[in-house]
Design an enzyme around this catalytic site. Structure first.
Site: not given
Length: 287
Positions: A187, A243
């Site tokens: 990611r 995050c």
């Protein structure tokens, strides 16, 4: 103060609570990103005795905005979350133990929120979560503790540990600041993005996947091991962690604190907030 608490110590605190020797509050923070009701259903089927339930979406976040600003789990209003904490019995002299079954990420969010609103008491995340507690044969209950009326935890916001999108933008590539992306490598590099609008990361951010704070057996690394993990970062630097939605960055936030970093901040909106603004720059690959 140590980030984690082991089962044996929690059992001792439960026994002390029964004898009236401590003010213990246990909070079950289990949550499923694909089904926001699943954690509470699991809680009602069995939880650590005396534990209250906190839902990430309803109790530890505020409502999402249609434009995505603030991210998928925006911070709750400080007074509202303080009222919730008071309703489950958290007072200024309480010892708080939070647990989940998501590796400690949801419980760490609760711990960070308490630090944010100025609670300076003892707060721990249970090592191994509920799964390990149950597998060890520890007591499990279906009793639901009563909520308290009229109790409100005092609020004295610790604004120094929180940054927003504009602040992060101003720190891209800045000397003396390190931006940490706490998501998994795929990611971070922009190879996949299952949840947010855009794949990639904040330019200049470095990748420290939050799960790498654990040992091979799933236990959490100690302070010395965390310091070794972050050894490339100067302890005098400002460190900003993010995050996907401001939840799984919190284990890195506390790991950095344990490792001796004293200027750590959370970008609470995180990538879901950053990627909601098409004017924000996006980087892919490794920095």
């Amino acid at each position: 103060m140590s980030y984690f608490i082991r089962q044996q110590r929690l059992q001792q605190l439960l026994e002390a609570q029964a004898a009236g020797d401590t003010k213990l509050v246990i909070v079950d923070v289990r949550y499923d990103l694909s089904d926001e009701d699943a954690g509470e259903i699991a809680y009602r089927e069995g939880h650590i005795p005396q534990a209250h339930y906190a839902n990430l979406s309803h109790d530890l976040s505020s409502g999402k905005r249609p434009d995505g600003e603030g991210g998928r789990h925006p911070l709750p209003d400080p007074q509202a979350v303080a009222q919730f904490f008071g309703s489950i019995g958290i007072a200024t002299d309480s010892i708080v133990v939070a647990y989940d079954d998501q590796g400690g990420a949801m419980a760490s969010r609760l711990r960070w929120l308490l630090q944010w609103i100025g609670f300076d008491g003892e707060v721990y995340v249970l090592e191994g979560g509920f799964k390990s507690w149950k597998e060890a044969g520890q007591a499990v209950s279906t009793d639901i503790p009563d909520r308290l009326e009229g109790f409100h935890l005092p609020v004295e916001l610790n604004e120094s540990i929180l940054v927003d999108q504009q602040y992060v933008h101003s720190k891209i590539g800045a000397a003396g600041t390190v931006i940490i992306d706490s998501r998994d490598g795929a990611r971070y590099r922009g190879e996949v993005e299952p949840l947010d609008k855009v794949a990639g990361h904040v330019p200049s951010a470095v990748n420290y996947f939050w799960q790498e704070g654990k040992n091979a057996d799933g236990s959490w690394k100690n302070a010395e091991e965390q310091a070794e993990r972050f050894a490339a970062i100067d302890k005098n630097d400002e460190v900003i962690v993010y995050c996907g939605s401001g939840v799984t960055a919190t284990p890195n936030y506390f790991a950095l604190q344990e490792a001796g970093y004293n200027n750590v901040k959370l970008y609470a909106g995180s990538w879901s907030d950053w990627s909601s603004n098409s004017d924000n720059p996006v980087a892919v690959g490794d920095e």
